[in-house]
Design a protein around this motif. Structure first.
Motif, mmCIF file in Angstrom:
data_model
loop_
_atom_site.group_PDB
_atom_site.id
_atom_site.type_symbol
_atom_site.label_atom_id
_atom_site.label_comp_id
_atom_site.label_asym_id
_atom_site.label_seq_id
_atom_site.Cartn_x
_atom_site.Cartn_y
_atom_site.Cartn_z
ATOM 1 N N CYS A 35 -6.059 13.925 12.680
ATOM 2 C CA CYS A 35 -6.586 14.366 14.082
ATOM 3 C C CYS A 35 -7.139 13.142 14.823
ATOM 4 O O CYS A 35 -7.562 12.003 14.458
ATOM 5 N N GLY A 36 -6.822 12.980 16.047
ATOM 6 C CA GLY A 36 -7.269 11.871 16.820
ATOM 7 C C GLY A 36 -8.435 12.301 17.579
ATOM 8 O O GLY A 36 -9.285 13.190 17.315
ATOM 9 N N VAL A 37 -9.173 11.221 18.445
ATOM 10 C CA VAL A 37 -10.608 11.223 18.838
ATOM 11 C C VAL A 37 -10.557 12.342 19.793
ATOM 12 O O VAL A 37 -11.859 12.857 20.226
ATOM 13 N N CYS A 38 -9.587 12.973 20.411
ATOM 14 C CA CYS A 38 -9.461 13.969 21.285
ATOM 15 C C CYS A 38 -9.840 15.503 20.605
ATOM 16 O O CYS A 38 -9.967 16.631 21.106
ATOM 17 N N GLY A 39 -9.645 15.463 18.987
ATOM 18 C CA GLY A 39 -9.609 16.443 18.340
ATOM 19 C C GLY A 39 -8.642 17.359 17.956
ATOM 20 O O GLY A 39 -8.718 18.313 17.478
ATOM 21 N N ARG A 40 -7.518 16.819 18.463
ATOM 22 C CA ARG A 40 -6.167 17.510 18.400
ATOM 23 C C ARG A 40 -5.300 16.723 17.424
ATOM 24 O O ARG A 40 -5.568 15.587 17.052
ATOM 25 N N PRO A 41 -4.414 17.511 16.704
ATOM 26 C CA PRO A 41 -3.382 16.701 15.800
ATOM 27 C C PRO A 41 -2.637 15.555 16.347
ATOM 28 O O PRO A 41 -2.519 15.704 17.567
ATOM 29 N N LEU A 42 -2.482 14.506 15.616
ATOM 30 C CA LEU A 42 -1.823 13.459 16.091
ATOM 31 C C LEU A 42 -0.733 13.836 17.027
ATOM 32 O O LEU A 42 0.250 14.475 16.423
ATOM 33 N N CYS A 43 -0.462 13.152 17.976
ATOM 34 C CA CYS A 43 0.749 13.211 18.915
ATOM 35 C C CYS A 43 2.078 12.939 18.208
ATOM 36 O O CYS A 43 3.039 13.765 18.222
ATOM 37 N N CYS A 44 2.044 11.893 17.149
ATOM 38 C CA CYS A 44 3.178 11.380 16.463
ATOM 39 C C CYS A 44 3.485 12.554 15.521
ATOM 40 O O CYS A 44 4.901 12.535 15.204
ATOM 41 N N THR A 45 2.572 13.194 15.023
ATOM 42 C CA THR A 45 2.915 14.247 14.252
ATOM 43 C C THR A 45 3.281 15.701 14.672
ATOM 44 O O THR A 45 3.981 16.139 14.050
ATOM 45 N N SER A 46 2.729 15.796 15.776
ATOM 46 C CA SER A 46 2.796 17.123 16.513
ATOM 47 C C SER A 46 4.367 17.275 17.103
ATOM 48 O O SER A 46 5.011 18.244 17.009
ATOM 49 N N PHE A 47 4.673 16.452 18.040
ATOM 50 C CA PHE A 47 5.856 16.367 18.762
ATOM 51 C C PHE A 47 6.669 15.195 18.965
ATOM 52 O O PHE A 47 7.595 15.401 19.595
ATOM 53 N N MET A 48 6.146 14.027 18.922
ATOM 54 C CA MET A 48 6.699 12.908 19.081
ATOM 55 C C MET A 48 7.736 12.452 18.252
ATOM 56 O O MET A 48 7.831 12.714 17.047
ATOM 57 N N ILE A 108 7.587 1.124 5.745
ATOM 58 C CA ILE A 108 7.200 1.517 6.848
ATOM 59 C C ILE A 108 6.327 0.881 7.799
ATOM 60 O O ILE A 108 5.338 -0.046 6.951
ATOM 61 N N GLY A 109 5.998 1.129 8.968
ATOM 62 C CA GLY A 109 4.828 0.589 9.736
ATOM 63 C C GLY A 109 3.743 1.378 9.627
ATOM 64 O O GLY A 109 3.738 2.590 9.175
ATOM 65 N N VAL A 110 2.603 1.045 10.350
ATOM 66 C CA VAL A 110 1.326 1.531 10.384
ATOM 67 C C VAL A 110 1.629 2.884 11.230
ATOM 68 O O VAL A 110 0.780 4.037 11.045
ATOM 69 N N ARG A 111 2.235 2.811 12.460
ATOM 70 C CA ARG A 111 2.267 3.885 13.060
ATOM 71 C C ARG A 111 3.159 5.127 12.478
ATOM 72 O O ARG A 111 2.974 6.234 12.473
ATOM 73 N N ASP A 112 4.153 4.505 11.655
ATOM 74 C CA ASP A 112 4.931 5.613 10.774
ATOM 75 C C ASP A 112 4.210 6.181 9.933
ATOM 76 O O ASP A 112 4.339 7.501 9.528
ATOM 77 N N GLU A 113 3.252 5.357 9.228
ATOM 78 C CA GLU A 113 2.402 5.956 8.106
ATOM 79 C C GLU A 113 1.579 7.039 8.730
ATOM 80 O O GLU A 113 1.245 7.915 8.170
ATOM 81 N N ALA A 114 0.971 6.805 9.827
ATOM 82 C CA ALA A 114 -0.018 7.805 10.527
ATOM 83 C C ALA A 114 1.069 8.987 11.019
ATOM 84 O O ALA A 114 0.605 10.216 10.581
ATOM 85 N N LYS A 115 2.036 8.771 11.297
ATOM 86 C CA LYS A 115 3.163 10.044 11.502
ATOM 87 C C LYS A 115 3.312 10.838 10.139
ATOM 88 O O LYS A 115 3.279 12.053 10.368
ATOM 89 N N LEU A 116 3.360 10.309 8.884
ATOM 90 C CA LEU A 116 3.724 10.863 7.761
ATOM 91 C C LEU A 116 2.646 11.413 7.307
ATOM 92 O O LEU A 116 2.579 12.771 6.774
ATOM 93 N N LYS A 162 0.783 -1.055 -0.219
ATOM 94 C CA LYS A 162 -0.035 0.036 -0.119
ATOM 95 C C LYS A 162 0.669 1.223 -0.046
ATOM 96 O O LYS A 162 1.654 1.423 0.899
ATOM 97 N N LEU A 163 0.773 2.067 -1.197
ATOM 98 C CA LEU A 163 1.472 3.216 -1.177
ATOM 99 C C LEU A 163 1.111 4.507 -0.139
ATOM 100 O O LEU A 163 -0.007 4.606 -0.146
ATOM 101 N N SER A 164 1.963 4.915 0.557
ATOM 102 C CA SER A 164 1.513 5.798 1.690
ATOM 103 C C SER A 164 1.723 7.358 1.209
ATOM 104 O O SER A 164 0.857 8.113 1.409
ATOM 105 N N ARG A 165 3.055 7.483 0.830
ATOM 106 C CA ARG A 165 3.450 8.843 0.530
ATOM 107 C C ARG A 165 4.465 8.912 -0.459
ATOM 108 O O ARG A 165 5.495 7.890 -0.787
ATOM 109 N N VAL A 166 4.787 9.971 -1.436
ATOM 110 C CA VAL A 166 5.870 10.165 -2.153
ATOM 111 C C VAL A 166 6.389 11.483 -1.802
ATOM 112 O O VAL A 166 5.839 12.463 -1.637
ATOM 113 N N LYS A 167 7.812 11.490 -1.768
ATOM 114 C CA LYS A 167 8.431 12.502 -1.431
ATOM 115 C C LYS A 167 9.688 12.789 -2.402
ATOM 116 O O LYS A 167 10.629 11.869 -2.447
ATOM 117 N N TYR A 168 9.729 13.943 -3.048
ATOM 118 C CA TYR A 168 10.678 14.482 -3.706
ATOM 119 C C TYR A 168 12.074 14.937 -2.792
ATOM 120 O O TYR A 168 11.639 15.822 -2.074
#
Length: 227
Positions: A108-121, A96-104, A51-57
């Motif tokens: 937004c999480g169920v809390c309504g805020r941007p994903l922690c892995c994307t924001s600061f982790m 990559i793993g599924v957690r890395d895919e979510a980071k890429l 499953k293709l997740s993202r392309v980056k130049y």
């Protein structure tokens, strides 16, 4: 900003972006969308279980990175050759793993805020079901899983606090002595530090945790009509 106060890895600033840099960055984004569609077609043609997740130049446009997820190892050597012939650039496929895919991809999480892995982790740490139990959360997977399908990363953030507070409070089902007599703990509110207790006469009271006396008390429930 002192490095010790940062929660993520600091990146070095090379220089201020010029107008040419901004134009190139925009062109790269456009090219990435085109490359994504082409790669999807190539994956289908080669019948690959991925499953293709993202392309980056890369900024200079000399190399294209294709990020993908798959359940197992994938032999994508022919796909790489095909993509290299199509784009005439250096090609790199990265599984990559599924957690890395979510980071890429972000979101937004169920809390309504941007994903922690994307924001600061900056890195992923182990999370287990015991952390959900410590916090008295539902153990239904869909209730405690993020967009990646794995347990919420945030379960780890407050786990040590829950463990520390729970050690200082009576457990559910524990027999304690209260100002109203001996009783069994029915509910524990760790935020208010209060306890709901059923006394031996079957009545229920709510007390402060500080009022509870812990020990090896004998609990003999009895009904009022039996007295």
């Amino acid at each position: 900003i002192p490095k010790s106060s940062l929660h993520v890895r600091a990146l070095k600033v090379l220089r201020e972006a010029t107008d040419e840099d901004l134009i190139m960055a925009h062109e790269n984004r456009v090219s990435e969308r085109r490359a994504f569609k082409i790669c999807l077609q190539k994956i289908e043609e080669h019948n690959l279980p991925m499953k293709l997740s993202r392309v980056k130049y890369t900024f200079d446009g000399d190399k294209i990175l294709f990020f993908f997820t798959a359940e197992g190892r994938v032999d994508f050597r022919e796909l790489v050759k095909d993509l290299a012939r199509t784009f005439r650039k250096r090609i790199e496929l990265i599984q990559i793993g599924v957690r890395d895919e979510a980071k890429l991809l972000g979101g937004c999480g169920v809390c309504g805020r941007p994903l922690c892995c994307t924001s600061f982790m900056d890195q992923f740490k182990a999370v287990n079901i015991k952390m959900a139990k410590n916090q008295d959360l539902s153990l239904i997977p869909s209730k405690i899983s993020g967009l990646c399908g794995r347990l919420f990363c945030c379960l780890r953030f407050e786990d040590s606090w829950y463990c520390e507070v729970k050690r200082s409070l009576p457990r559910r089902g524990e027999v304690i002595r209260t100002p109203y007599g001996v009783g069994k703990v029915l509910e524990v509110d760790i935020f208010d530090e209060t306890l709901k207790v059923r006394l031996e006469d079957e009545s229920e009271v709510k007390i402060e945790a500080s009022e509870a006396i812990r020990g090896k008390w004998r609990y003999n429930p009895r009904r009022l009509e039996d007295e």
